[in-house]
Design a protein around this motif. Structure first.
Motif, PDB file in Angstrom:
ATOM      1  N   ALA A 107     -49.344  34.488 -32.624  1.00  0.00           N
ATOM      2  CA  ALA A 107     -49.280  33.397 -33.477  1.00  0.00           C
ATOM      3  C   ALA A 107     -50.620  32.857 -33.797  1.00  0.00           C
ATOM      4  N   ALA A 108     -51.604  32.895 -33.076  1.00  0.00           N
ATOM      5  CA  ALA A 108     -53.216  32.604 -33.328  1.00  0.00           C
ATOM      6  C   ALA A 108     -53.112  31.173 -34.021  1.00  0.00           C
ATOM      7  N   LEU A 109     -52.523  30.228 -33.375  1.00  0.00           N
ATOM      8  CA  LEU A 109     -52.524  28.752 -34.206  1.00  0.00           C
ATOM      9  C   LEU A 109     -53.730  28.061 -33.869  1.00  0.00           C
ATOM     10  N   LEU A 110     -54.603  28.439 -32.593  1.00  0.00           N
ATOM     11  CA  LEU A 110     -55.579  27.977 -32.296  1.00  0.00           C
ATOM     12  C   LEU A 110     -56.747  28.539 -33.116  1.00  0.00           C
ATOM     13  N   GLY A 111     -56.562  29.687 -33.725  1.00  0.00           N
ATOM     14  CA  GLY A 111     -57.667  30.597 -34.437  1.00  0.00           C
ATOM     15  C   GLY A 111     -57.653  31.835 -33.845  1.00  0.00           C
ATOM     16  N   PRO A 112     -58.337  32.724 -34.245  1.00  0.00           N
ATOM     17  CA  PRO A 112     -58.419  34.079 -33.924  1.00  0.00           C
ATOM     18  C   PRO A 112     -58.803  34.160 -32.558  1.00  0.00           C
ATOM     19  N   VAL A 113     -57.930  35.082 -31.609  1.00  0.00           N
ATOM     20  CA  VAL A 113     -58.064  35.037 -30.261  1.00  0.00           C
ATOM     21  C   VAL A 113     -59.560  35.550 -29.894  1.00  0.00           C
ATOM     22  N   ALA A 114     -60.025  36.510 -30.606  1.00  0.00           N
ATOM     23  CA  ALA A 114     -61.381  36.838 -30.274  1.00  0.00           C
ATOM     24  C   ALA A 114     -62.395  35.714 -30.393  1.00  0.00           C
ATOM     25  N   GLU A 115     -62.160  34.489 -31.272  1.00  0.00           N
ATOM     26  CA  GLU A 115     -63.107  33.588 -31.297  1.00  0.00           C
ATOM     27  C   GLU A 115     -63.073  32.404 -30.227  1.00  0.00           C
ATOM     28  N   LEU A 116     -61.935  32.574 -29.372  1.00  0.00           N
ATOM     29  CA  LEU A 116     -61.650  31.699 -28.220  1.00  0.00           C
ATOM     30  C   LEU A 116     -62.712  31.617 -27.224  1.00  0.00           C
ATOM     31  N   LYS A 117     -63.187  32.712 -27.067  1.00  0.00           N
ATOM     32  CA  LYS A 117     -64.462  33.078 -25.922  1.00  0.00           C
ATOM     33  C   LYS A 117     -65.602  31.856 -26.167  1.00  0.00           C
ATOM     34  N   GLY A 118     -65.753  31.399 -25.091  1.00  0.00           N
ATOM     35  CA  GLY A 118     -66.986  30.469 -25.076  1.00  0.00           C
ATOM     36  C   GLY A 118     -66.446  28.778 -25.218  1.00  0.00           C
ATOM     37  N   ARG A 119     -65.135  28.805 -26.051  1.00  0.00           N
ATOM     38  CA  ARG A 119     -64.845  27.436 -26.518  1.00  0.00           C
ATOM     39  C   ARG A 119     -64.317  26.690 -25.346  1.00  0.00           C
ATOM     40  N   ARG A 120     -64.664  25.348 -25.272  1.00  0.00           N
ATOM     41  CA  ARG A 120     -64.165  24.442 -24.482  1.00  0.00           C
ATOM     42  C   ARG A 120     -62.955  23.845 -25.030  1.00  0.00           C
ATOM     43  N   ILE A 121     -61.698  23.796 -24.350  1.00  0.00           N
ATOM     44  CA  ILE A 121     -60.444  23.594 -24.826  1.00  0.00           C
ATOM     45  C   ILE A 121     -59.830  22.454 -23.790  1.00  0.00           C
ATOM     46  N   LEU A 122     -59.474  21.602 -24.389  1.00  0.00           N
ATOM     47  CA  LEU A 122     -58.214  20.708 -23.776  1.00  0.00           C
ATOM     48  C   LEU A 122     -56.722  21.027 -23.911  1.00  0.00           C
ATOM     49  N   GLU A 123     -56.068  21.219 -22.686  1.00  0.00           N
ATOM     50  CA  GLU A 123     -54.736  21.224 -22.715  1.00  0.00           C
ATOM     51  C   GLU A 123     -54.038  19.991 -22.227  1.00  0.00           C
TER      52      GLU A 123
END
Length: 275
Positions: free
Chosen positions: A59-75
């Motif tokens: 689904a890539a709702l958080l954005g393109p999977v390739a652009e998740l690298k290095g991102r700080r993400i709160l679940e």
């Protein structure tokens, strides 16, 4: 009703304080059973948005999977942190937050069983209504059925998420689709007839023989959710209603292929923090 064992389902008011206390206890008591029953479907490092099985990898709702690298993400409402483990495997830096100590113990169990899995996940035990992070600490935030269905004041949670996100940061969360509030929570044909008012916001409460709540869930209409998002300082980018896929033949509580092919079960709100 057996007052010693079987909780009574009712509809009554439940404050934010009561809801937080009750649901912390419920998830601590039921985490083992939940992970045993649903762990295989959730996987150890899979990001699934709900019982339909919509996968973030697709689904890539958080954005393109390739652009998740290095991102700080709160679940938020991370449970055993399966989604965060998937994010870590993509090179992100996730923080998995949950109210339940026992759920986070399952996150530690999974991590200990697979020490060679790429990436690491920080675990934090805290209430989503009072996030223990500095302003603008995260690039993205997500929640798959975590926190928001169980709080009396969803705007407070949303404002906290907005606070810890950087301007323009995306927050994506899934909840039970509001239309399901009008139907019995049954997977068979009996779950296809309207039995309650969609517009009745009175919380669903399970309580023991003394009237003490043991489980609380709160209802918001679609319009309520949209207004909550906007009031908290977000812009709504998309509202996703996953269809039930043909490959998914399992039942999960009131969710089932029969119902899933006819009425939506999950609503996913894709939001962006206003600058």
């Amino acid at each position: 009703m057996n007052q010693d064992h079987e909780p009574e389902a009712t509809r009554r008011d439940a404050s934010d304080t009561e809801s937080s206390r009750v649901n912390r206890g419920w998830w601590d008591r039921n985490a083992d059973e939940y992970q045993s029953e649903h762990g295989a479907f959730l996987g150890d490092d899979r990001f699934v948005w709900g019982p339909e099985g919509l996968d973030e990898a697709e689904a890539a709702l958080l954005g393109p999977v390739a652009e998740l690298k290095g991102r700080r993400i709160l679940e938020i409402g991370a449970g055993a942190a399966q989604c965060s483990r998937w994010l870590a495997a993509q090179g992100a830096h996730p923080v998995a937050l949950d109210l339940s100590h026992r759920q986070l113990q399952h996150a530690l169990r999974i991590a200990d069983a697979a020490p060679g899995t790429p990436g690491t996940t920080d675990l934090v035990e805290a209430d989503a209504g009072a996030l223990p992070f500095r302003d603008g600490s995260f690039d993205l935030a997500c929640s798959a059925y975590g926190a928001l269905p169980f709080v009396a004041d969803p705007v407070q949670v949303l404002r906290e998420v907005r606070r810890v996100l950087r301007p323009g940061g995306r927050f994506v969360f899934s909840v039970t689709h509001p239309i399901r509030w009008a139907f019995p929570d049954e997977p068979g044909p009996e779950g296809l007839s309207v039995a309650a008012s969609y517009f009745d916001r009175t919380p669903y409460v399970e309580q023991d023989g003394t009237g003490r709540a043991v489980y609380v869930e709160h209802h918001r209409t679609v319009g309520d959710r949209v207004r909550d998002v906007v009031t908290a300082g977000f812009r709504l980018l998309d509202l996703v209603e996953p269809e039930w896929p043909e490959w998914n033949t399992q039942e999960w509580g009131g969710w089932s292929p029969l119902r899933g092919h006819l009425i939506p079960g999950t609503a996913i709100f894709v939001c962006e923090a206003e600058a």
